[in-house]
Design an enzyme around this catalytic site. Structure first.
Site, PDB file in Angstrom:
ATOM      1  CG  ASP A 412      -1.919   1.018   1.364  1.00 10.36           C
ATOM      2  OD1 ASP A 412      -2.285   1.583   0.318  1.00 10.36           O
ATOM      3  OD2 ASP A 412      -2.381   1.305   2.492  1.00 10.36           O
ATOM      4  CD  GLU A 415      -0.230   5.450  -3.794  1.00 11.85           C
ATOM      5  OE1 GLU A 415       0.180   5.735  -2.653  1.00 11.85           O
ATOM      6  OE2 GLU A 415      -0.875   4.434  -4.052  1.00 11.85           O
ATOM      7  CG  ASP A 486      -8.296   4.168   0.246  1.00 15.81           C
ATOM      8  OD1 ASP A 486      -8.102   2.929   0.232  1.00 15.81           O
ATOM      9  OD2 ASP A 486      -7.595   4.956   0.895  1.00 15.81           O
TER      10      ASP A 486
HETATM   11  O1  MIG Z   1      -3.972   5.930   4.663  1.00 19.71           O
HETATM   12  O2  MIG Z   1      -3.639   0.645   5.764  1.00 19.71           O
HETATM   13  O3  MIG Z   1      -5.878   2.009   0.425  1.00 19.71           O
HETATM   14  O4  MIG Z   1      -6.852  -0.237   1.773  1.00 19.71           O
HETATM   15  O5  MIG Z   1      -6.856  -0.167   4.575  1.00 19.71           O
HETATM   16  C1  MIG Z   1      -4.759   4.766   4.628  1.00 19.71           C
HETATM   17  C2  MIG Z   1      -4.814   1.372   5.935  1.00 19.71           C
HETATM   18  C3  MIG Z   1      -3.824   3.604   4.446  1.00 19.71           C
HETATM   19  C4  MIG Z   1      -4.979   2.858   2.476  1.00 19.71           C
HETATM   20  C5  MIG Z   1      -5.403   1.649   1.708  1.00 19.71           C
HETATM   21  C6  MIG Z   1      -6.443   0.902   2.490  1.00 19.71           C
HETATM   22  C7  MIG Z   1      -5.874   0.505   3.832  1.00 19.71           C
HETATM   23  C8  MIG Z   1      -5.417   1.740   4.576  1.00 19.71           C
HETATM   24  N1  MIG Z   1      -4.439   2.481   3.774  1.00 19.71           N
END
Ligand code: MIG
Length: 796
Positions: A412, A415, A486
């Site tokens: 995650d 980016e 998200d």
């Molecule tokens: O700033 O890890 O897209 O699936 O549950 C949020 C917490 C960080 C974003 C991800 C989401 C995940 C969440 N993450």
């Protein structure tokens, strides 16, 4: 390619050319460029405007296959002829491409640039502020093409909005924007600079391999032309000829790499939540699935399993004895996937930080000082995934997870996301000896992280790695599956997910999915049921939701909602062999699993803009309900087939719109008349039962049909299939009104798959007689069983 903004003079007059193997180097007055004949239908155009070499992260080991072509002089330029294409190149590196019939496919635009004027209030903005970055003067690389009537555009990866991208403008700059994604969003988490154009029914692709910020404009600025452009970097693009969209996608995945076959369990239902943050809750979820008989293969641990968000650690209080817990879950048939973010906590004494710091593994500012920003762990630093040594180190660290029993990794925030403003352009990365800026490599950061994770997992486990990544670039399909970040629990987002996934599939990312039920906001019972129905046919089938939102596990609402969810999750498990076969096809030719109708029915123009129906593989058409309260919906059935309603077995001729009633437990599904679906028996998780028979459902219809199906079996987890350890069953069905002939052949049979029998289940058998490999077969209750041919090798 009339403009190159690095300097205003452009390419200039075409002076001469030289040919060496497949590469034609062309000298223009001001610059030298290279045209590489990759094969008869793929041509690369390269002008080193930024640096001499390519710095591609998408294209690895591109092999020029020997390919015959001719070059000749024509008035004002040169002409390149391959078996499929005629490419004319003129002064200023202008290029026009024709097929062999002389049909123009793609021509550089020569007219005036006349972008629309953005007016504000009742006065026109002064020129200086009137144009946003889409003003071509601000791009260093810029190519505009002539728009033809009747053009449609697809691809470009993860996009909000509709299937056809004509009239829109999109940006590639991987972005984590927490606001609800809408049609106004011109950028999301992923950058796939690959566009498919459909010009009077002829498809072609343009892959612009430049990972700086790039833009694609499909006639928003002016309907006379479309363009692609980059803020910097080389001009490096591939023209990929169709004429079918299928061929274009195959060509694109040939260049950027095929999705490897996933492990079979990854196709099961997956349950996630931000977060199941302690052992008791996670075990409660696991037990619920098994007690309720709702199949599930995978449970996720989101960021709260860690010790203070330190990657490669876990919280020993909330998850004391993690290994034992995972063992227990494994014994119940669950795999565990953990999240790993890129941000490493600044914390002396924390091994990952200390090791990285000591070895210079983190990105720095332009003075060489380790760059800090903030993410979940607080003050954090960013591993330099551009550096192969760092990737190796990160890969090795995966063992910390796999040795604890973790089966897959969820990447995650890559980016990369940052809480204290974006990373400055001049944050530095070390691209194996070539220093590169964040501005140049931002869009490949997640891609290189996925690559590091893939290589590490492969080494640690020897199995086909399962990785889910949020950010990606062209070619990430080689390493990882993706999810679309998200979304929100809204009908709008369920609707939007369908064209989004279809375009992702066309962009090489066949193994994709959205958060089923929606991430942000509270889901409703009805929305969850409808979303599970779509998820049933989505390659990655994962329910996930955000911290603080209402529970949305399959049972989280009332009993009837649970029943509907269970019915569809069970249907998914029934279809696993068919989906796995589709994955196998995809691993060879890039054909997406969830795909727009036009992919298979390009001759039927009515399919070009269908946003709310899709095909799942070759034989299944799904027309899900994406409107609250809809009691019926209109469905277009493409021409050239008979379509069999999966639920009622009613037959419909294609080429018409029908109305189908859609009570909440019905997602309209149609099977291509005469075709086969390979199916599995009921189970709670993949591999729970070892069936001794293969089962194929045949959907007969009143039209005469002749169809083929390939069924693939292997061990479902290792790379042995790449060395030939698999079986390939080829089944042909010839169907007319009074008989059905089935021919089964085994093309490859290197794997001992233990299936002793093959069963055929006939839908709409009526009075037809059946033969299998020429022998009359007795049909009992619509079924026929024969001994498997692998075991007796009879029909090989
Ligand atoms: O700033 O890890 O897209 O699936 O549950 C949020 C917490 C960080 C974003 C991800 C989401 C995940 C969440 N993450």
């Amino acid at each position: 390619m009339e403009k190159c903004k690095r300097d205003k003079e452009g390419f200039g007059k075409l002076l001469n050319y030289e040919v060496e193997n497949n590469v034609i180097s062309i000298e223009f007055n001001n610059k030298k460029v290279f045209v590489n004949v990759v094969n008869s239908h793929i041509i690369n155009f390269f002008a080193p405007l930024f640096r001499e070499e390519r710095n591609s992260k998408a294209v690895e080991n591109l092999k020029d296959s020997h390919c015959d072509f001719e070059i000749e002089n024509i008035a004002d330029g040169i002409q390149l002829l391959t078996e499929k294409l005629t490419v004319r190149i003129y002064d200023e590196f202008k290029v026009d491409i024709y097929d062999k019939k002389g049909t123009l496919l793609c021509a550089d635009y020569r007219g005036e640039k006349d972008p629309f004027i953005r007016r504000k209030g009742d006065f026109m903005l002064a020129e200086a502020e009137g144009h946003a970055l889409n003003n071509d003067e601000e791009f260093k690389v810029y190519v505009s093409k002539q728009m033809e009537e009747d053009m449609f555009f697809y691809g470009l990866g993860e996009r909000s909005g509709h299937l056809n991208k004509r009239g829109y403008h999109y940006v590639n700059w991987n972005t984590d924007n927490p606001a609800p994604h809408g049609e106004t969003f011109d950028r999301l988490y992923k950058s796939i600079p690959f566009l498919i154009g459909l010009n009077k029914g002829n498809a072609f692709g343009i892959f612009f391999d430049n990972h700086f910020e790039t833009h694609f404009d499909m006639g928003r600025d002016n309907s006379k032309y479309y363009y692609f452009a980059g803020v910097d970097g080389n001009l490096d693009y591939y023209f990929i000829y169709g004429p079918s969209v299928k061929n274009v996608v195959e060509g694109y995945t040939k260049i950027t790499g095929n999705m490897p076959l996933p492990q079979m369990w990854t196709l099961g239902y997956q349950q996630c939540r931000w977060s199941y943050d302690n052992k008791a809750r996670l075990m409660e979820i696991a037990n619920n699935f098994r007690e309720k008989g709702i199949p599930c293969d995978t449970l996720y641990l989101d960021i709260d399993y860690m010790d203070g968000y330190r990657v490669f650690t876990w919280n020993n209080e909330r998850f004391n004895n993690l290994e034992e817990m995972i063992k227990k879950l494994n014994s119940m048939g669950f795999k565990v996937v953990t999240i790993i973010d890129p941000g490493v906590k600044v914390d002396k004494g924390y091994k990952i930080y200390d090791d990285g710091l000591k070895n210079g593994y983190f990105a720095t500012d332009n003075q060489g000082i380790v760059y800090r920003n903030e993410v979940w762990p607080g003050d954090s630093v960013y591993p330099d995934f551009l550096n192969s040594e760092v990737r190796k180190w990160w890969g090795e660290n995966q063992r910390i997870m796999t040795e604890a029993g973790v089966s897959g990794i969820w990447n995650d925030m890559n980016e990369p996301a940052s809480f204290k403003g974006p990373l400055p352009d001049d944050v530095m990365f070390d691209n194996d000896g070539i220093p590169v800026t964040h501005k140049e490599v931002h869009n490949v950061y997640g891609h290189m992280m996925a690559k590091a994770t893939y290589e590490g997992l492969k080494k640690a486990t020897g199995k086909r790695p399962f990785i889910v990544t949020r950010a990606c670039y062209a070619g990430t399909q080689k390493y990882s599956t993706i999810w679309t970040g998200d979304n929100q629990s809204t009908w709008e987002h369920l609707r939007m997910s369908i064209p989004m996934l279809m375009n992702l599939g066309l962009s090489g990312m066949a193994f994709c999915g959205t958060d089923v039920g929606g991430f942000g906001h509270d889901c409703s019972a009805e929305l969850l049921s409808r979303w599970v129905q779509v998820g049933t046919f989505t390659p990655l089938f994962r329910n996930h939701s955000a911290m603080g939102t209402r529970d949305q596990e399959p049972w989280a609402f009332d009993e009837s909602t649970e029943e509907i969810n269970k019915k569809y999750i069970k249907l998914r498990y029934k279809l696993i062999p068919y989906i796995y076969d589709s994955m196998w096809n995809c691993s060879k030719n890039g054909a997406p699993i969830i795909r727009p109708l036009l992919f298979n029915y390009q001759n039927d123009k009515n399919t070009y803009e269908i946003n709310d129906e899709f095909l799942c593989g070759e034989n299944i058409l799904v027309a899900p309900v994406v409107e609250q309260g809809a009691k019926a919906r209109m469905i277009y059935l493409p021409e050239g087939e008979t379509w069999v309603d999966y639920w009622t077995k009613e037959e419909y001729r294609g080429g018409q719109y029908i109305i189908r009633e859609t009570p909440l437990d019905i997602c309209p599904i149609f099977i291509k008349g005469g075709s086969i679906i390979s199916v599995a028996e009921e189970q709670n998780y993949i591999g729970e039962k070892n069936s001794n028979k293969l089962t194929f459902e045949v959907f007969l219809c009143n039209e005469e049909t002749e169809t083929k199906y390939h069924h693939f079996t292997d061990d479902g987890e290792s790379f042995k299939y790449q060395a030939g350890e698999f079986n390939n069953y080829k089944i042909k069905v010839i169907n007319n009104n009074n008989k059905v002939e089935i021919k089964v052949k085994i093309i490859d049979y290197e794997y001992d798959d233990k299936f002793t029998h093959i069963e055929f289940i006939f839908n709409n058998i009526n009075e037809r007689a059946v033969t299998i490999n020429g022998e009359a077969i007795e049909i009992i209750d619509g079924k026929a069983i024969i001994p498997n041919l692998v075991s007796n090798k009879e029909f090989v």
